[in-house]
Design an enzyme around this catalytic site. Structure first.
Site, PDB file in Angstrom:
ATOM      1  N   HIS A  29       0.828  -1.201   0.000  1.00 31.87           N
ATOM      2  CA  HIS A  29       0.000   0.000   0.000  1.00 31.87           C
ATOM      3  C   HIS A  29       0.864   1.252   0.000  1.00 31.87           C
ATOM      4  CE1 HIS A  29      -2.405  -3.292   1.655  1.00 31.87           C
ATOM      5  NE2 HIS A  29      -3.478  -2.645   1.264  1.00 31.87           N
ATOM      6  N   HIS A 260      -4.039   3.317  -3.517  1.00 29.38           N
ATOM      7  CA  HIS A 260      -4.204   2.822  -2.146  1.00 29.38           C
ATOM      8  C   HIS A 260      -3.452   1.525  -1.895  1.00 29.38           C
ATOM      9  CE1 HIS A 260      -6.110   1.531   1.621  1.00 29.38           C
ATOM     10  NE2 HIS A 260      -6.194   0.357   1.044  1.00 29.38           N
ATOM     11  N   GLU A 409     -17.071  -3.590  25.029  1.00 27.39           N
ATOM     12  CA  GLU A 409     -16.261  -4.795  25.167  1.00 27.39           C
ATOM     13  C   GLU A 409     -15.073  -4.785  24.213  1.00 27.39           C
ATOM     14  OE1 GLU A 409     -19.511  -4.822  24.368  1.00 27.39           O
ATOM     15  OE2 GLU A 409     -20.528  -5.496  26.195  1.00 27.39           O
ATOM     16  N   HIS A 471     -27.681 -14.525  25.621  1.00 28.01           N
ATOM     17  CA  HIS A 471     -26.665 -14.313  26.653  1.00 28.01           C
ATOM     18  C   HIS A 471     -25.984 -15.608  27.099  1.00 28.01           C
ATOM     19  CE1 HIS A 471     -28.508 -10.418  26.698  1.00 28.01           C
ATOM     20  NE2 HIS A 471     -27.876  -9.996  27.771  1.00 28.01           N
TER      21      HIS A 471
END
Lengths: 664, 664
Positions: A29, A260, A409, A471
């Site tokens: 890149h 890119h 999280e 859960h």
């Protein structure tokens, strides 16, 4: 263009090294290194506190290339600054097997690579963890020893990834004013213009989360320098939007997605050489340019010498403590404290959930190991990760040992990576095990980098009860065990919980997950051993292999069921033994003879785990019986669920008898 | 307090049903239903276009409770509005086994539950997908048939999760002006005040991503109504910050985290009854209150009758097409088109990457199936998910069939869930397989809900090459196969790619992942069959079991290696057969006799897959040989990597010979 010729040449050295390396590899890149060369030049030659000759100096500034695909930017500045690990030969070997110059920056491959990046958004969250570590250690050791900046270079991709919002929110909340994020604002993503998929005002977005911000021309080194100077005076973390042109200098491809992620091609590189007045051969940096870069590296290093003096002037105890933490060694007395604590447990026989026995173990650990930093993703009371020693880390007082990560999280996991990488601290924190899914990209990087991050994952099965299948983990034990270089512990009682914590803390190069119950469990390790039996990964908990007709393998909460099944089988004169398997990965590391002895010779092998069977073939073979889950869970009280899904001692006994009858 | 008594009573009905149900279950979250009762009352009694008696009416407004822990809010309004699935008995069975009223709202358990929520942040992204579907279908079928709103109720947790930023960014970019997000802004999370972990100005944050915003008192139903009216006039998606008190009405617990996730207790409920002047017994809604709710439901339903008239006035073809899509059935001619295409492939024998053959299959599919909506997380050219039929969906023109999701894998996956749930469209989209980790929480929900979402995961092994271990999946095949109710396809050539696409599209109740290569692969299915052999999950590709000494099992790119190994073994007079295993899950669904015939009787069983071995025990047993990865990958050109990691035909031949020698 407002740069001086010298400034341009310094930046062009990055551009051509990057172009040439990508061209030679025919892979990579070039766009970002060419576009962000002025940013990197400004940072490395005028601001970064580092010493290329002593790259691990603890009080160095950290630089994180969050946009890891621009790896040649980092390799270029490391080479130019004088880092020995990155020679020109390494740059020529870009993206080849065995090279330090991998496709994306890989932590551990070369000094100066502070973290592994490539999966987007991870780096900015690592940077938050590093900047937080700096503040926590500063509060402990003072300005003279810990006082440095964390710089992060991000691209549009990093900012679109959701993890960036978690990182931004956490840093803004904690007022991490020594964190400076530079945005390579080039308007281009792989698919084309950013406007194909986003119209977010990033500056406003950062401001909304309590950041200091500024916007500059990313090709004006003086402007970038001024913005960094200003950032250093802010009481908030700073976001500097640097407007750049991707592939800067390429006459025909700059400013487009063509530059890119692909080599420019010989013709375009020649045109770029002409456009930027760069006559040097590929991989050659003109002496005066290289000298200027090296001089900047030498100048930066002076700060380390001053630091060494200050460090030497500290009292011996503080120095020893600082150095111990840097080495990652645990305090003397740690092992004995665990042994003493286990002795007490074997006598007391508490009946508590393993999330609670984890807390009890942490209460001992945190009393002895001052560098642990706990936390939770807003489930502190459920994860039981906070002990009496751990006050909250707040913007007013960084001298705490517990981070309220918020409902983040993923950001939490990646910030812990940053904390472990920074050194001096051992991060652990918790969420519900089902939400390990949210953390997964960062957990994989903990493993790939080989760093000591400890994930406390509570509510580890249908034993969670009423919250239901969203859960209740069922596949998560298997899928966490599947990550290479990752220890997944599932302790069965308070003694095993203490042992698993000990192992996790002693594993300097491997992250760990502790899978812990919501529900209470009896103590099964009622006979004390100094030795850490969980260290074997699996061991005989009850019965013997000599006469066993049935071996029951189990983990965590299902050990209680296995023990009950053994008792029922014993009553029927069917001798059974129970093998506890707290850690698959450690078991695999044992000798063949030990493994064979644990697997044993009983004709019937049964594994019990309130999860999917994947991975248990290793223990029970093709003819074994697995008692566990077959699909998703359900919402109901725990007692109902174990019965509903047939995970009971009765089911194990029935299966054992059926197997024995069939074989008879 | 500005509400009328009636308004208060309507909301209090939600509050007491929720309190009473949580109390009876002694488990659940009363705080949100009590705090957000005025919001839900305003929405359901004054705005929501729905028909409780005909809950699946396609042009209904969608309501998503993103903060799924507040499930009693949803169950309460469904009961009160007159949805037959949610009776008062169901509410009394809250969180008990077999109840429709699970701990968190579970899609499919009851009409009116538009999506499964609980894992935070998923719902808002589902809502974005629903709102996007509405616009796309509106562009196709017109205002008279598709013209509805999507309402989402979010809490602080949803907004802290990173996925929310991805959803917000995408919705802002696409100007989804029929999306209205209501924020239950109660300042409280599980750990305590939001200020423990965040200081984000949420209104400013939404504005930064192009949203219309307003802020109201969340207990003032008139104010909420005005904000919704205003939202409907905006050309942008709208975010309404509703300041609420969590546990509203509870004299001693309101406004604190004590009321978030635990029953209030009999005493506090009694006190709340007194405070809110609610004299009815538990689970009893006073007749005049229930009547008012039911009347609102009946009134809302009038819109459906008007719609039915408009729908009946459409031409027969349009009606049939609309209804076909609603049923989720594929167009007539689909199967034949796949067969014809396969015939051509078997003759042409293209040597292309499976990401390319996936695109070729999509070119056929998208020509026949107008409801497919493709996309990519900014890897369009790499994932090959865009075909000639699929113009980009833009804010100016929703009549496209390709979504530039941006660098937002997680938001993309969750938005696809919303699109599939909405009905009328079949979403598929791509990223690199390694970044399936980012999508995982949403992929799990696709499976749990049982909806047709198709994940295109390219660059599915070390075959990715130079990008290195951060981008090379090794554990991902195993961990995706571990998700219950999820088909993981790994086609070996263009024919298998077409068959896998056919199976994915035909699986109405199961999401699929297609694992596809970057590298070119030869066509191995050179003999045409009308039958979809991949539908067996595994099948004999070459050789026969009669005489085989060696069976080589492989998938995807490793079929080429297996075929080469077979040729080498054949030359050595060691008969071998090759079994292609495009889908573990479908293989498990076959008859025992079919499975036994595929596993076969060859004394040596070898599996070859450029991934970890987990799960392959099923095919090769304890004594089989696995040729694949043992840990993370590396950065290098593909040819070097396969050799470096020993995944070669030579290695397979050597292993086979060694096994045969050992057995001799």
């Amino acid at each position: 263009m407002t740069n001086s010729d010298k400034q341009n040449q310094l930046a062009n050295a990055i551009r051509f090294l990057s172009m040439d390396a990508v061209e030679k590899a025919n892979s990579g890149h070039p766009g970002l290194p060419m576009g962000a060369a002025d940013i990197a030049t400004t940072l490395y030659t005028r601001f970064l506190s580092h010493d290329p000759q002593n790259p691990h100096w603890p009080d160095r500034d950290r630089f994180v290339l969050s946009a890891g695909h621009g790896s040649m930017l980092l390799y270029s500045v490391l080479y130019l600054s004088g880092y020995e690990d990155i020679t020109i030969d390494e740059i020529k070997k870009f993206r080849q097997i065995g090279a330090r110059t991998a496709g994306h920056p890989e932590y551990g491959y070369a000094a100066g690579i502070e973290t592994t990046t490539g999966p987007l958004g991870q780096g900015i969250a690592n940077g938050v963890g590093m900047a937080l570590s700096e503040r926590i250690l500063n509060a402990k050791f003072g300005d003279s020893i810990v006082d440095h900046y964390t710089y992060v270079l991000v691209g549009d991709g990093c900012l679109m990834e959701g993890i960036s919002q978690e990182a931004i929110g956490l840093a803004g909340h904690l007022e991490l004013n020594k964190l400076i994020v530079l945005w390579d604002d080039n308007n281009i993503t792989i698919d084309g213009a950013v406007s194909l998929s986003d119209k977010t005002d990033q500056v406003a977005r950062f401001q909304a989360s309590g950041w200091n911000t500024s916007s500059v021309d990313g090709h004006d080194q003086e402007a970038i320098a001024k913005a960094i100077e200003q950032a250093k005076t802010s009481p908030k973390p700073t976001f500097i939007a640097c407007k750049t042109v991707i592939g800067f200098g390429s006459p025909n491809k700059a400013g487009t997605n063509k530059v890119h992620g692909a080599a420019l091609g010989a013709e375009e590189i020649a045109a770029t050489r002409k456009a930027l007045n760069w006559s040097a051969e590929p991989f050659v940096v003109p002496a005066e340019v290289l000298d200027a870069w090296r001089l900047a590296g030498l100048n930066a290093a002076k700060k380390r010498l001053e630091w060494e003096k200050r460090f030497a002037a500290l009292d011996a105890d503080t120095r020893a403590e600082f150095e111990r933490r840097q080495r990652g060694e645990l305090p003397i007395g740690f092992d004995q404290a665990i042994i003493d604590y286990k002795k007490k447990l074997s006598a007391d026989k508490p009946k508590v959930a393993t999330r609670k026995s984890s807390e009890m173990a942490l209460e001992v650990i945190n009393g002895i190991v001052p560098e642990t930093i706990g936390g939770s993703a807003d489930l502190t009371g459920s994860n039981n990760t906070k002990t009496s020693q751990t006050n909250a880390v707040t913007p007013e007082n960084y001298d705490g040992r517990f981070v309220h990560y918020g409902i983040r999280e993923h950001g939490m996991a990646a910030a812990m990576n940053g904390m472990a990488l920074h050194g001096g601290l051992i991060p652990y924190s918790g969420t519900f095990m089902c939400f390990s899914d949210y953390c997964r990209p960062a957990m994989r990087l903990s493993s790939l980098m080989g760093i000591r991050v400890i994930y406390v994952m509570t509510h580890d099965s249908i034993g969670l009860g009423e919250d239901g299948p969203t859960h209740q983990p069922v596949e998560h034990l298997a899928v966490l065990r599947a990550i290479p270089n990752h220890l997944v512990f599932r302790p069965a009682d308070a003694v095993e919980a203490a042992e698993c914590w000990q192992l996790a803390l002693e594993s300097q190069k491997t992250p760990s997950t502790l899978a812990l119950t919501r529900q209470n469990l009896p103590t099964v390790r009622t006979t004390h051993t100094d030795e850490n039996l969980c260290g074997y990964g699996a061991y005989e908990l009850a019965g013997t292999d000599q006469d066993a007709q049935v071996t029951l393998f189990a983990t965590g909460s299902e050990i209680e069921i296995a023990m009950k099944a053994k008792a029922m089988l014993d009553e029927k004169n069917i001798p059974a033994r129970v093998v506890s398997v707290p850690c698959f990965e450690l078991f695999e590391q044992q000798s063949d003879s030990y493994k064979a002895s644990v697997l044993g010779n009983a004709p019937v092998k049964i594994a019990i785990e309130a999860a999917l069977s994947l991975g248990w073939e290793r223990f029970i073979g093709e003819n074994g019986v697995f008692i566990g889950m077959k699909g998703f869970g359900a919402s109901a009280p725990i007692e109902d669920l174990y019965k509903h899904f047939g995970i009971t001692a009765e089911a194990a006994v029935e299966a054992a008898e059926a197997k024995l009858k069939a074989a008879a």
